[in-house]
Design a protein around this motif. Structure first.
Motif, PDB file in Angstrom:
ATOM      1  N   UNK A  26       0.490  -0.806   0.414  1.00  0.00           N
ATOM      2  CA  UNK A  26      -0.388  -0.032   0.439  1.00  0.00           C
ATOM      3  C   UNK A  26       0.809   1.448   0.009  1.00  0.00           C
ATOM      4  N   UNK A  27       0.526   2.425  -0.695  1.00  0.00           N
ATOM      5  CA  UNK A  27       1.800   3.265  -0.682  1.00  0.00           C
ATOM      6  C   UNK A  27       0.198   4.761  -0.375  1.00  0.00           C
ATOM      7  N   UNK A  28       0.686   5.636   0.138  1.00  0.00           N
ATOM      8  CA  UNK A  28       0.299   6.768   0.319  1.00  0.00           C
ATOM      9  C   UNK A  28      -0.848   7.096  -0.467  1.00  0.00           C
ATOM     10  N   UNK A  29      -0.406   6.780  -2.195  1.00  0.00           N
ATOM     11  CA  UNK A  29      -1.762   7.386  -2.609  1.00  0.00           C
ATOM     12  C   UNK A  29      -2.713   6.505  -2.946  1.00  0.00           C
ATOM     13  N   UNK A  30      -2.895   5.176  -3.320  1.00  0.00           N
ATOM     14  CA  UNK A  30      -3.510   4.081  -3.192  1.00  0.00           C
ATOM     15  C   UNK A  30      -4.413   4.664  -1.630  1.00  0.00           C
ATOM     16  N   UNK A  31      -4.480   5.771  -0.611  1.00  0.00           N
ATOM     17  CA  UNK A  31      -4.834   5.719   0.898  1.00  0.00           C
ATOM     18  C   UNK A  31      -5.858   7.217   0.093  1.00  0.00           C
ATOM     19  N   UNK A  32      -5.005   8.183  -0.531  1.00  0.00           N
ATOM     20  CA  UNK A  32      -5.761   9.579  -1.370  1.00  0.00           C
ATOM     21  C   UNK A  32      -6.540   9.067  -1.461  1.00  0.00           C
TER      22      UNK A  32
END
Length: 123
Positions: A26-32
């Motif tokens: 999981x990357x920060x972009x996935x959370x965003x």
């Protein structure tokens, strides 16, 4: 007489799991992306009239598990059941291709009140 809507302030915080990324694919972009899905999901719910939002990630650094929150959405909502449904979106919105839902990275609290309106008082 029609039932007045509820003025709801959705208070959203980002927790430590977000700041520990990347992890488990999981990357920060996935959370965003999931977070945008949350905002769009709340706005699309029947009985929800979106008024505005505020994000304070420039002045609030690190996790927020309570006041002050990272961001807020202000809405007029028809019923408490609709408020509950909006909050429940954190339990259902997937994050990337992981098995995790958005609640792993964010928290939400709804403050329910009414619009502040002047009242007439007789002397």
């Amino acid at each position: 007489m029609s039932t007045p809507t509820l003025r709801v302030l959705f208070c959203i915080g980002i927790n430590q799991n977000f700041f520990d990324l990347p992890e488990g694919g999981v990357e920060t972009g996935d959370v965003w992306t999931a977070f945008v899905g949350l905002m769009d999901g709340i706005k699309a719910l029947p009985g929800v009239d979106f008024i505005g939002d505020i994000d304070d990630d420039s002045h609030m650094v690190g996790p927020s598990a309570g006041w002050p929150w990272t961001c807020y959405l202000l809405c007029d909502v028809d019923t408490q059941e609709s408020v509950k449904e909006a909050c429940g979106l954190l339990r259902t919105i997937p994050v990337g291709t992981s098995p995790w839902k958005l609640w792993k990275y964010a928290t939400i609290e709804a403050r329910i009140g009414r619009a502040l309106t002047p009242r007439q008082y007789e002397d």
